[in-house]
Design an enzyme around this catalytic site. Structure first.
Site, PDB file in Angstrom:
ATOM      1  N   LYS A 162       0.707  -1.314  -0.115  1.00 15.44           N
ATOM      2  CA  LYS A 162       0.018  -0.102   0.059  1.00 15.44           C
ATOM      3  C   LYS A 162       0.883   1.328  -0.186  1.00 15.44           C
ATOM      4  O   LYS A 162       1.888   1.202   0.840  1.00 15.44           O
ATOM      5  CB  LYS A 162      -0.817  -0.101   1.299  1.00 15.44           C
ATOM      6  CG  LYS A 162      -2.108   0.510   1.145  1.00 15.44           C
ATOM      7  CD  LYS A 162      -3.156   0.187   1.976  1.00 15.44           C
ATOM      8  CE  LYS A 162      -4.699   0.791   2.039  1.00 15.44           C
ATOM      9  NZ  LYS A 162      -5.516   0.258   3.135  1.00 15.44           N
ATOM     10  N   GLU A 184     -19.586  -6.096   9.961  1.00 17.43           N
ATOM     11  CA  GLU A 184     -20.396  -5.261  10.664  1.00 17.43           C
ATOM     12  C   GLU A 184     -21.860  -6.050  11.322  1.00 17.43           C
ATOM     13  O   GLU A 184     -21.911  -5.752  12.371  1.00 17.43           O
ATOM     14  CB  GLU A 184     -21.286  -4.154   9.749  1.00 17.43           C
ATOM     15  CG  GLU A 184     -20.477  -2.912   9.680  1.00 17.43           C
ATOM     16  CD  GLU A 184     -19.396  -3.200   8.383  1.00 17.43           C
ATOM     17  OE1 GLU A 184     -19.323  -4.307   7.916  1.00 17.43           O
ATOM     18  OE2 GLU A 184     -18.596  -2.424   8.065  1.00 17.43           O
ATOM     19  N   ARG A 205     -25.919  -2.649   6.698  1.00 22.73           N
ATOM     20  CA  ARG A 205     -25.439  -4.070   6.661  1.00 22.73           C
ATOM     21  C   ARG A 205     -26.004  -4.984   7.649  1.00 22.73           C
ATOM     22  O   ARG A 205     -26.026  -6.229   7.667  1.00 22.73           O
ATOM     23  CB  ARG A 205     -24.044  -4.310   6.405  1.00 22.73           C
ATOM     24  CG  ARG A 205     -23.515  -5.476   5.748  1.00 22.73           C
ATOM     25  CD  ARG A 205     -22.196  -5.334   4.999  1.00 22.73           C
ATOM     26  NE  ARG A 205     -22.182  -5.145   3.815  1.00 22.73           N
ATOM     27  CZ  ARG A 205     -21.226  -4.904   2.701  1.00 22.73           C
ATOM     28  NH1 ARG A 205     -20.075  -5.313   3.297  1.00 22.73           N
ATOM     29  NH2 ARG A 205     -21.223  -4.963   1.649  1.00 22.73           N
TER      30      ARG A 205
HETATM   31  C1  LIG Z   1     -19.002  -2.454   4.621  1.00 23.09           C
HETATM   32  C2  LIG Z   1     -17.834  -1.588   4.626  1.00 23.09           C
HETATM   33  N1  LIG Z   1     -17.175  -1.547   5.911  1.00 23.09           N
HETATM   34  C3  LIG Z   1     -16.227  -0.699   6.198  1.00 23.09           C
HETATM   35  C4  LIG Z   1     -15.804  -0.038   5.078  1.00 23.09           C
HETATM   36  C5  LIG Z   1     -14.760   1.201   4.907  1.00 23.09           C
HETATM   37  N2  LIG Z   1     -13.425   0.674   4.365  1.00 23.09           N
HETATM   38  C6  LIG Z   1     -13.191   1.129   3.197  1.00 23.09           C
HETATM   39  S1  LIG Z   1     -11.767   0.457   2.490  1.00 23.09           S
HETATM   40  C7  LIG Z   1     -11.522  -0.527   3.762  1.00 23.09           C
HETATM   41  C8  LIG Z   1     -10.268  -1.335   3.975  1.00 23.09           C
HETATM   42  C9  LIG Z   1     -10.343  -2.224   2.877  1.00 23.09           C
HETATM   43  O1  LIG Z   1      -9.078  -2.932   3.072  1.00 23.09           O
HETATM   44  P1  LIG Z   1      -8.851  -3.904   1.658  1.00 23.09           P
HETATM   45  O2  LIG Z   1      -9.846  -4.610   1.066  1.00 23.09           O
HETATM   46  O3  LIG Z   1      -7.699  -4.774   2.044  1.00 23.09           O
HETATM   47  O4  LIG Z   1      -8.322  -2.638   0.484  1.00 23.09           O
HETATM   48  P2  LIG Z   1      -6.996  -2.062   0.617  1.00 23.09           P
HETATM   49  O5  LIG Z   1      -7.301  -0.275   1.222  1.00 23.09           O
HETATM   50  O6  LIG Z   1      -6.036  -2.615   1.715  1.00 23.09           O
HETATM   51  O7  LIG Z   1      -6.509  -1.754  -0.818  1.00 23.09           O
HETATM   52  C10 LIG Z   1     -12.535  -0.305   4.727  1.00 23.09           C
HETATM   53  C11 LIG Z   1     -12.761  -0.958   6.173  1.00 23.09           C
HETATM   54  C12 LIG Z   1     -16.474  -0.014   3.495  1.00 23.09           C
HETATM   55  N3  LIG Z   1     -16.049   0.553   2.594  1.00 23.09           N
HETATM   56  N4  LIG Z   1     -17.441  -0.921   3.621  1.00 23.09           N
HETATM   57 MG   LIG Z   2      -5.639  -4.602   1.959  1.00 21.14          MG
END
Ligand SMILES: Cc1ncc(C[n+]2csc(CCOP(=O)(O)OP(=O)(O)O)c2C)c(N)n1
Ligand SMILES: [Mg+2]
Ligand SMILES: CC(=O)[C@@H](O)[C@H](O)COP(=O)(O)O
Length: 631
Positions: A283, A368, A396
């Site tokens: 990242k 959630e 959700r």
């Molecule tokens: C249902 C839901 N809960 C929380 C979020 C907030 N959120 C956005 S990106 C993220 C982390 C995603 O991690 P990953 O899939 O590993 O993607 P990366 O940012 O590491 O590329 C979260 C928790 C969301 N978008 N949707």
């Molecule tokens: Mg990730």
């Protein structure tokens, strides 16, 4: 000299087909520099996008978009996708009013095959696309791209189970950067960490070399591909978890080695059945401050960036800070208070609770539904669980709120952050449904503060309430304290902020500030306006509201939420139930359509929820009265 010669000429992903290795690497560099320069300036999701530059270029080199279907999870990492699919020149408008969205949107581009914003949806959607293909008898490739954080979402696991069972030909690309927004959590994250320790394919490339055919590509036939896949499987066949679910596991591979990614995608294209390709990325790749502090550099929205440093643009106390400071004050003297986040420790402020009470803090991942029922279990055993979840993400867990918490009347405290319009994240993130979706649930009471100092007191009230489930809804960002002191918080008690006899404005939460501005304007026109801050969505302060209605016969309700079934509806229901049919009511709030991205003031103006709109609505009601009087 043009800094982006390839990007500036690119017309779409088809242009990548003719590019050789050197040109593709040059393109990756331009995409990365374009991201750094643009998103540092205009704000947006930063580190996630830098991590998928090579992955996106390699994917769009091998697959034919939009014939082949690429479905992204969340979509916050879709900026390289947008840059390669004709929106490079609009990147500087991202997340701004009438600019491109910060996520994928079907109505924005033919290449945005499936919208997102919420996590863990890509694999279910991708299976839908794959099944449609099979039913249609077409032969395109279907690829779902999901991050390691999003894979902690229950929906993603439900999809994996179904895909494996269906044995559907599709490719799941697991973009594993060891991060969610914060550090990733959960047993799957631990398993992935173990896989990462295995030798990557690059280390066993000599084996791969033996399986390459004359034109340097892997076998093209199914049998040959199967043979190659055997060679490709990392030595200890470590993808057992996925293999057992019915996937061919390939990985882990270096997600920044464009050439090798292309080779593997070419190979994976020809494999039958579900394939899971485990890609290791970093990242923030290519921008040292972001690589070093991936959590902080997840998004630069609301920050200015100077010499690799992020400075918060706005000062003042945010609602989130007020909430967690108050929570911590109570928790220090009450060891029954525990706190739960669904992968949002920083956004909800619970990271500050975790610092002080690590044993009473739980990050359950992007889960959630589990968070809510986990809280219910804790409440059943005498604890006071605070479940801090953004309004939009709480959607959700609706059944868990009803079935596991409210039917059993368990004392869970819901800290609903980002309630109301959130601004530049747009329709997928506005927290505008919660009043409507919560107020109809028996046993649940709902509070909404007009300013941060009131949230402090409401948080304390909620933590000591204990009679059943209680929800606090409060917005993103901060706000001025609107009164010198906070009137005591009592169940179902509103607060009169200004007295008047011509018309009453009954409002809820921080949008009270717009009502007060409107009242001042109306006063200059000679009108006497009462402003009632309801404080409670439920139970309503029926005595105060009915008295105001009987006295003025004209009410305006104002809420930062959808009108359908919202706070204004509750007032209208009350008046109707009590036979006050002569009272004229105008409801102000969000109309029956999704609201796009933009600044909050702009969006409030757009939907008619600002002071000017309140004044206009009052003038109509007051004018009607004058017209009646002059007859
Ligand atoms: C249902 C839901 N809960 C929380 C979020 C907030 N959120 C956005 S990106 C993220 C982390 C995603 O991690 P990953 O899939 O590993 O993607 P990366 O940012 O590491 O590329 C979260 C928790 C969301 N978008 N949707
Ligand atoms: Mg990730
Ligand atoms: C993509 C996603 O869902 C999160 O990154 C979200 O954008 C965070 O919102 P806040 O900036 O309001 O915390």
């Amino acid at each position: 000299m043009d800094q982006f010669p390839i990007l500036d000429q690119l017309t779409g992903p088809a242009d990548l087909k003719s590019m050789d290795s050197a040109q593709l690497k040059a393109l990756c560099n331009e995409v990365r520099q374009g991201l750094i320069q643009t998103i540092s300036r205009v704000g947006g999701h930063f580190a996630p996008n830098l991590g998928v530059v090579e992955l996106t270029v390699a994917l769009y080199k091998v697959f034919e978009l939009p014939k082949d279907k690429v479905i992204w999870d969340v979509g916050h990492q879709c900026y390289p996708h947008k840059m390669l699919t004709g929106r490079w020149k609009q990147l500087h408008t991202i997340k701004q009013y009438q600019g491109i969205s910060g996520f994928l949107r079907r109505d924005e581009s033919e290449f945005d095959l499936f919208g997102a914003g919420h996590a863990s949806t890509s694999l279910s959607a991708a299976l839908g696309f794959a099944k449609a293909r099979d039913l249609r008898g077409s032969n395109e490739s279907v690829i779902g791209i999901i991050g390691d954080g999003s894979l902690t979402g229950g929906m993603a696991l439900e999809a994996l189970l179904n895909i494996g069972d269906q044995k559907t030909k599709m490719l799941v690309v697991l973009n594993d950067n060891e991060m969610s927004i914060a550090e990733n959590v959960g047993a799957l994250a631990t398993y992935l960490a173990k896989l990462r320790l295995m030798p990557t394919y690059q280390k066993v490339e000599s084996t791969v070399k033996k399986t390459l055919n004359k034109d340097g590509l892997l076998y093209r036939t199914a049998a040959g591909a199967k043979h190659a896949a055997t060679h490709f499987t990392s030595p200890a066949n470590t993808g057992l978890f996925f293999e057992e679910l019915g996937f061919q596991y390939i990985g882990p591979i270096d997600g920044h080695d464009t050439d090798f990614l292309i080779q593997v995608f070419e190979h994976a294209k020809h494999l039958d059945g579900p394939v899971l390709l485990h890609v290791l990325t970093t990242k923030g790749k290519g921008y040292e401050p972001a690589e070093k502090d991936q959590r902080t550099w997840h998004a630069t929205t609301g920050f200015s960036i100077e010499d690799g440093k992020m400075e918060k643009k706005s000062s003042g106390v945010t609602y989130t800070q007020a909430f967690v400071e108050s929570l911590n004050e109570v928790a220090v003297n009450n060891d029954k208070v525990v706190a739960i986040t669904a992968a949002m420790p920083d956004g909800t402020g619970l990271a500050k609770f975790a610092d002080k009470f690590p044993k009473r803090y739980f990050d359950v991942g992007i889960a959630e539904q589990h968070a809510v029922t986990f809280a219910a279990g804790l409440a059943a055993e005498g604890f006071t669980p605070v479940c801090a979840i953004y309004s939009t993400f709480l959607q959700r867990a609706y059944d868990q709120i009803v079935h596991d918490v409210c039917i059993q009347n368990l004392p869970v405290v819901f800290a609903i952050d980002r309630a109301g319009l959130v601004g530049d994240d747009g329709a997928t993130h506005h927290g505008t449904m919660d009043i409507a979706y919560l107020r109809s649930i028996p046993n649940l009471v709902i509070l909404s503060p007009k300013d941060p100092q009131e949230l402090r007191e409401m948080t304390k009230f909620a933590l000591s309430y204990g009679k059943g489930p209680i929800a606090l809804r409060y917005p993103r960002g901060g706000g001025e304290n609107l009164t010198d002191t906070v009137a005591p918080i009592q169940l179902g008690q509103s607060e009169t902020l200004r007295r008047g006899d011509d018309i009453g404005i009954v409002t809820l939460g921080p949008i009270v500030s717009e009502a007060l501005i409107a009242a001042n304007t109306l006063e200059t026109q000679g009108h006497s306006v009462e402003v009632l801050s309801a404080r409670w969505v439920k139970p309503l302060d029926e005595v105060a509201i009915l008295a105001l209605a009987r006295r003025t016969k004209k009410l305006i309700t104002v809420e930062d939420g959808i009108l359908a079934g919202g706070f204004g509806s509750a007032i209208v229901e009350l008046l109707a139930d009590r036979g006050l049919t002569e009272v004229q009511v105008t409801r102000i709030g969000l109309p029956d359509h999704f609201v796009e991205h933009g600044t909050i003031p702009k969006l409030r103006e757009l939907v008619g929820m600002d002071a000017a709109a309140i004044v206009k609505a009052a003038e109509v009601l007051l004018h009607e009265n004058r017209t009646l009087a002059s007859r």
